[in-house]
Design a protein around this motif. Structure first.
Motif, PDB file in Angstrom:
ATOM      1  N   LEU A  79      38.370  30.315  87.507  1.00 16.31           N
ATOM      2  CA  LEU A  79      39.654  29.637  87.683  1.00 16.31           C
ATOM      3  C   LEU A  79      39.373  28.216  88.142  1.00 16.31           C
ATOM      4  O   LEU A  79      38.708  27.996  89.158  1.00 16.31           O
ATOM      5  N   TRP A  81      41.371  25.013  89.353  1.00 17.24           N
ATOM      6  CA  TRP A  81      42.719  24.700  89.818  1.00 17.24           C
ATOM      7  C   TRP A  81      42.721  23.337  90.513  1.00 17.24           C
ATOM      8  O   TRP A  81      41.695  22.854  90.983  1.00 17.24           O
ATOM      9  N   LYS A  88      39.779  19.298  84.881  1.00 15.21           N
ATOM     10  CA  LYS A  88      39.614  20.747  84.773  1.00 15.21           C
ATOM     11  C   LYS A  88      39.323  21.178  83.329  1.00 15.21           C
ATOM     12  O   LYS A  88      38.330  21.853  83.049  1.00 15.21           O
ATOM     13  N   THR A 176      42.538  27.248  83.495  1.00 20.32           N
ATOM     14  CA  THR A 176      42.895  26.083  84.303  1.00 20.32           C
ATOM     15  C   THR A 176      44.361  26.199  84.720  1.00 20.32           C
ATOM     16  O   THR A 176      45.195  26.721  83.982  1.00 20.32           O
ATOM     17  N   SER A 177      44.637  25.712  85.913  1.00 22.47           N
ATOM     18  CA  SER A 177      45.998  25.760  86.429  1.00 22.47           C
ATOM     19  C   SER A 177      46.175  24.658  87.463  1.00 22.47           C
ATOM     20  O   SER A 177      45.248  24.334  88.208  1.00 22.47           O
ATOM     21  N   ASN A 178      47.367  24.081  87.517  1.00 21.67           N
ATOM     22  CA  ASN A 178      47.673  23.142  88.581  1.00 21.67           C
ATOM     23  C   ASN A 178      47.933  23.850  89.906  1.00 21.67           C
ATOM     24  O   ASN A 178      47.977  23.208  90.957  1.00 21.67           O
ATOM     25  N   ARG A 179      48.109  25.166  89.851  1.00 19.40           N
ATOM     26  CA  ARG A 179      48.399  25.959  91.043  1.00 19.40           C
ATOM     27  C   ARG A 179      47.159  26.709  91.493  1.00 19.40           C
ATOM     28  O   ARG A 179      46.489  27.371  90.698  1.00 19.40           O
ATOM     29  N   ARG A 180      46.883  26.653  92.766  1.00 17.54           N
ATOM     30  CA  ARG A 180      45.689  27.307  93.301  1.00 17.54           C
ATOM     31  C   ARG A 180      45.720  28.813  93.070  1.00 17.54           C
ATOM     32  O   ARG A 180      44.684  29.446  92.855  1.00 17.54           O
ATOM     33  N   VAL A 182      47.788  30.278  90.760  1.00 15.18           N
ATOM     34  CA  VAL A 182      48.317  30.474  89.407  1.00 15.18           C
ATOM     35  C   VAL A 182      49.804  30.820  89.429  1.00 15.18           C
ATOM     36  O   VAL A 182      50.602  30.234  88.702  1.00 15.18           O
ATOM     37  N   ALA A 212      44.678  35.438  91.240  1.00 10.18           N
ATOM     38  CA  ALA A 212      43.654  34.452  91.579  1.00 10.18           C
ATOM     39  C   ALA A 212      42.430  35.112  92.196  1.00 10.18           C
ATOM     40  O   ALA A 212      41.295  34.662  91.980  1.00 10.18           O
ATOM     41  N   SER A 218      36.069  30.261  91.698  1.00 12.93           N
ATOM     42  CA  SER A 218      37.280  29.441  91.797  1.00 12.93           C
ATOM     43  C   SER A 218      36.867  28.039  92.203  1.00 12.93           C
ATOM     44  O   SER A 218      36.253  27.848  93.263  1.00 12.93           O
TER      45      SER A 218
END
Length: 279
Positions: A79, A81, A88, A176-180, A182, A212, A218
């Motif tokens: 992940l 993030w 990312k 990939t995610s902008n949120r830690r 998800v 996550a 991570s």
């Protein structure tokens, strides 16, 4: 007489495009998965890993994991993030290309990237069934994933770990995610409120974090300060023989609304364009 609904269905069937022919899973460096068959990526030319500045620790950890996957060794689902524009997605594609080219080792890895359209995550079991019988490693790439509720991620959770139909040994997920975590989390939920009907609010919080937690690796990507932003711009500019005006570079970031590796690269593209050069 033929049923009108049958005639309409037959007409629609004639108008619909035929399903794409499945690409040879051993023939291409990268593929797209839209839910039905592997399609070769038309152009797979990621940036060099060395061209990604300011994220050395993240690059090293990611590259080591991709090397293990390509070699058939134990490797993690990953992940990535953090803040938008911090490298990312570029890190994933660049790491795969680097391993394919033999970066950091004596030979290239037998590895391919498969990018999954986010809206078709429900078809991941079908993709894994295709990949399971192939004598090659696959980095299954899900870009910019953001889920609004824990329920949306439960199927993905079971495929990562603990489910009866997990992903095969030759495939690992790179998300990939902008949120830690998800899954979207609001302040009320974190405080234990906003979970009407929950006997134990901690259960709700654990459910939100469960996806996550299933990624073995991570990696956080964070917004850069002014000094790091200028260092990234300078690295890109020096590699291309471009003159850097720090005040102009900072003004560009201000107009773009923030500093990041993406904004730094866009500024260097602007510099190259002004000079009549390609990048």
């Amino acid at each position: 007489m033929t049923d009108p609904l049958d005639r309409i269905a037959a007409a629609l069937e004639r108008l619909s495009p035929p399903p794409p022919a499945a690409a040879d899973p051993l023939a291409h460096p990268a593929y797209l998965w839209r839910g039905r068959a592997l399609e070769p990526a038309r152009a797979f030319r990621p940036l060099s890993l060395d061209a990604l500045h300011g994220i050395d620790r993240q690059k090293a950890a990611l590259l080591a994991n991709v090397h293990r996957l390509a070699a058939g060794h134990a490797a993690h689902d990953v992940l990535l993030w953090g803040a938008r524009g911090t490298g990312k997605s570029a890190s994933v594609t660049s790491a795969v290309a680097a391993v394919q080219a033999g970066y950091g080792q004596t030979g290239g890895g037998d590895l391919a990237l498969v990018e999954v359209v986010t809206a078709r995550l429900d078809t991941l079991p079908a993709l894994f069934a295709v990949l399971a019988g192939v004598r090659r490693a696959f980095a299954v790439f899900v870009d910019d994933l953001g889920l609004e509720s824990a329920a949306d991620g439960r199927a993905l959770r079971s495929m990562l770990e603990g489910g009866a139909e997990a992903r095969p040994a030759n495939a690992r997920l790179f998300v990939t995610s902008n949120r830690r975590h998800v899954v979207a989390r609001d302040m009320a939920g974190q405080a234990g409120a906003g979970t009407e009907g929950a006997i134990n609010p901690r259960d709700t919080a654990d459910d939100e974090l469960a996806l996550a937690d299933r990624f073995g690796l991570s990696l956080g990507f964070h917004a850069v300060d002014q000094a790091d932003y200028l260092a990234i711009v300078r690295g890109y500019a020096d590699a291309r023989g471009l003159l850097l005006d720090e005040a102009d570079a900072l003004g560009w970031a201000t107009r773009r609304g923030g500093r990041s590796g993406r904004v730094a690269w866009q500024y260097v593209v602007e510099l190259a364009g002004r000079a009549g050069l390609e990048v």
